[in-house]
Scaffold this active site. Structure first.
Site, short mmCIF file in Angstrom:
data_model
loop_
_atom_site.label_atom_id
_atom_site.label_comp_id
_atom_site.label_asym_id
_atom_site.label_seq_id
_atom_site.Cartn_x
_atom_site.Cartn_y
_atom_site.Cartn_z
N HIS A 269 56.51 -96.72 -0.96
CA HIS A 269 55.31 -97.24 -1.63
C HIS A 269 54.19 -97.48 -0.60
O HIS A 269 53.07 -97.00 -0.76
CB HIS A 269 55.68 -98.55 -2.34
CG HIS A 269 54.54 -99.20 -3.07
ND1 HIS A 269 54.33 -99.03 -4.42
CD2 HIS A 269 53.55 -100.02 -2.64
CE1 HIS A 269 53.25 -99.71 -4.79
NE2 HIS A 269 52.76 -100.34 -3.72
N GLU A 270 54.52 -98.22 0.45
CA GLU A 270 53.49 -98.55 1.45
C GLU A 270 53.04 -97.30 2.21
O GLU A 270 51.89 -97.21 2.64
CB GLU A 270 53.99 -99.64 2.41
CG GLU A 270 54.39 -100.96 1.72
CD GLU A 270 53.34 -101.53 0.78
OE1 GLU A 270 52.13 -101.27 0.97
OE2 GLU A 270 53.74 -102.24 -0.18
N HIS A 273 50.17 -95.87 0.30
CA HIS A 273 48.91 -96.56 0.62
C HIS A 273 48.37 -96.09 1.97
O HIS A 273 47.18 -95.88 2.15
CB HIS A 273 49.15 -98.08 0.69
CG HIS A 273 49.24 -98.76 -0.65
ND1 HIS A 273 48.24 -98.70 -1.60
CD2 HIS A 273 50.21 -99.54 -1.19
CE1 HIS A 273 48.59 -99.43 -2.67
NE2 HIS A 273 49.80 -99.94 -2.45
N GLU A 299 46.53 -97.95 -5.70
CA GLU A 299 47.87 -98.08 -6.25
C GLU A 299 48.35 -96.75 -6.83
O GLU A 299 49.56 -96.48 -6.84
CB GLU A 299 47.86 -99.18 -7.31
CG GLU A 299 49.20 -99.79 -7.63
CD GLU A 299 49.87 -100.54 -6.46
OE1 GLU A 299 49.21 -100.84 -5.45
OE2 GLU A 299 51.08 -100.78 -6.57
ZN ZN Z 1 50.81 -101.26 -3.74
#
Ligand code: ZN
Length: 506
Positions: A269-270, A273, A299
């Site tokens: 997830h990170e 980003h 997101e």
């Molecule tokens: Zn996030």
């Protein structure tokens, strides 16, 4: 010979923005350190250091001189086309300037004092399950959030200015029907597939040495294109990604020694980003354009890499054998299908951050709706814990018995204003599918490439079509340009129906 610039005001404005950027980055380094390496006793001084840097950068930005320079630079660049980088910079900085100068500094000071007090109380009240202690503070937060909105004229809903801060261009009027359609599609889908694989133990719920988890997570991040000469991975209680410029974007993760999926999916997830921030055009460095377009678009990229890639069957064709080789004692002999099913289980759960792909948005929609009702005055803070339970029961089929795992669980309402902090998560999920489908229209099906551990084509396409723009385009225009249409929930719902229908024969 002296060279005089044709755009002295724009040059001075850029220098000012670079100073503000340096102060902001310094604050963010302190904040990163606070969440990763700082000893706990450092908290009191660190809070002061960060608030000084915050104040200095804010004062510099909202000063009259910034306004004068903006007006002069607008004249200097009047002949430039709208898609010129200087025109776009002035448009974004102008919008930010008008937004931040609308609100009196004395009000912001009150919010800041109130917020730090509330956050401090919440840190003790949550473990003690003591909502009553926070109730008067939360009532003030609602009042302050309404007061914040009152400084903006011509708005249709008190949440609109708060939503606009994080997700420019979105309003309650546009989001409410989208979220309602999404909820109507999700509730029966969850009902059809929830708790299906509950009797089979997950192969990921065993002991995995924390160091090995971090090492493997970093290898997976690098596979996606995360460049360790421009980033690093550390541990944090609440994982995040942070950028100190286009060549230093760091990620954090959390590790549960008895559940590999915690660190695995936090890291993916990170990484999403971080890839976004690392892909921003270096020419935007040091300006307000060198960041993601909005919280929802940001997101969309963490969720795209985490879910559309990281929870796909094709990904597990590659990642399954890779992990089995790294963790032969735990995963040797476990089939790819068993791993794929284990990372896509749907459960009725109470905690948003632990939720699966399918139920996650229902957690968000509960918060979005309750926040609007608080601001509208149709829900009183004293009734919030019960309203939370009722809403969970009706959307997720489960309700917390205490407030610790209910209304007190998220930091957002206790560390800022109420009304603009949750919509970005669901906007991101919805956009992730529209953007992924646009990528496949351009590149062809990606399954075979994922199954071979090749994610380069996708990363390059996203960088070229989306990441490099930073904030040059407004979020809604960017979405239109990348996907060819406005934001819509139907592709997202169709993706979920396809995926979970196939998994469970529903
Ligand atoms: Zn996030």
């Amino acid at each position: 010979m002296t060279v005089t610039s044709a755009t002295p005001a724009l040059d001075e404005l850029r220098a000012r923005l670079a100073d503000i950027n340096a102060l902001t980055m310094a604050r963010d380094v302190l904040s990163w350190d606070q969440s990763t390496h700082m000893p706990s006793s450092g908290a009191r001084d660190r809070g002061r250091h960060m608030s000084v840097l915050n104040r200095l950068s804010h004062e510099l930005f909202v000063s009259e001189r910034t306004g004068e320079l903006l007006a002069q630079a607008d004249e200097e660049t009047a002949g430039l086309p709208g898609d010129h980088i200087d025109s776009q910079l002035l448009a974004v900085v102008g919008r930010d300037y008008r937004r931040y100068t609308k609100v009196p500094p004395a009000f912001l000071e009150r919010v800041s004092l109130h917020t730090s007090r509330t956050f401090h109380e919440w840190q003790q009240a949550r473990p003690a399950d003591d909502f009553a202690r926070l109730r008067p503070l939360l009532e003030q937060t609602v009042e302050l959030s309404r007061e914040f909105s009152s400084y903006y004229t011509g708005i249709a809903h008190p949440a609109d200015p708060l939503i606009d801060l994080a997700d420019e261009g979105f309003t309650v009027a546009t989001l409410r029907p989208l979220f309602a359609r999404l909820r109507a599609g999700l509730v029966p889908l969850v009902e059809a597939v929830v708790d299906r694989d509950d009797s089979i133990p997950s192969p990921f719920q065993q002991f995995f040495a924390p160091d090995a988890q971090l090492e493997v997570g970093l290898e997976l991040a690098q596979r996606f294109g995360y460049d360790l000469s421009r980033g690093r991975l550390d541990l944090a209680a609440h994982p995040f990604a942070t950028s100190f410029g286009v060549d230093d974007v760091r990620i954090t993760t959390r590790v549960d020694p008895h559940d590999l999926t915690q660190s695995l999916f936090s890291t993916l997830h990170e990484t999403g980003h971080a890839l976004y921030e690392l892909g921003v055009d270096p020419r935007l460095s040091g300006t307000s354009l060198a960041q993601g377009a909005s919280s929802g678009v940001h997101e969309s990229q963490s969720r795209l890499w985490e879910n559309l890639v990281g929870r796909s069957r094709a990904y597990w064709e590659w990642a399954g054998p890779f992990l089995a080789q790294r963790f032969p004692d735990q995963l040797g002999g476990v089939s790819v299908d068993a791993m794929y099913r284990a990372v896509n289980r749907v459960k009725r759960s109470l905690i948003r951050t632990d939720a699966d792909e399918l139920t996650y948005n229902l957690h968000v929609i509960v918060r979005f709706e309750l926040a609007l009702e608080l601001l509208e005055g149709s829900l009183a803070v004293v009734d919030l814990p019960d309203a939370w339970r009722d809403r969970y029961q009706s959307y997720l089929g489960v309700a917390p018995t205490d407030d610790r795992d209910g209304v007190l669980q998220d930091i957002h309402w206790f560390a800022g204003m109420i009304g603009g902090s949750f919509q970005g998560y669901t906007i991101g999920n919805v956009l992730s599918v529209q953007i992924f489908e646009a990528a496949e229209r351009a590149l062809g099906p990606l399954d075979a490439r994922f199954a071979a551990g090749d994610f380069g084509d996708l990363e390059r396409w996203l960088r070229t079509e989306l990441y490099r723009y930073g904030r040059r385009l407004e979020p809604l225009d960017l979405v239109e340009r990348v996907t060819g249409s406005a934001m819509t929930v139907e592709p997202y719902l169709a993706y979920l129906r396809r995926k979970y229908g196939e998994l469970h024969g529903a």
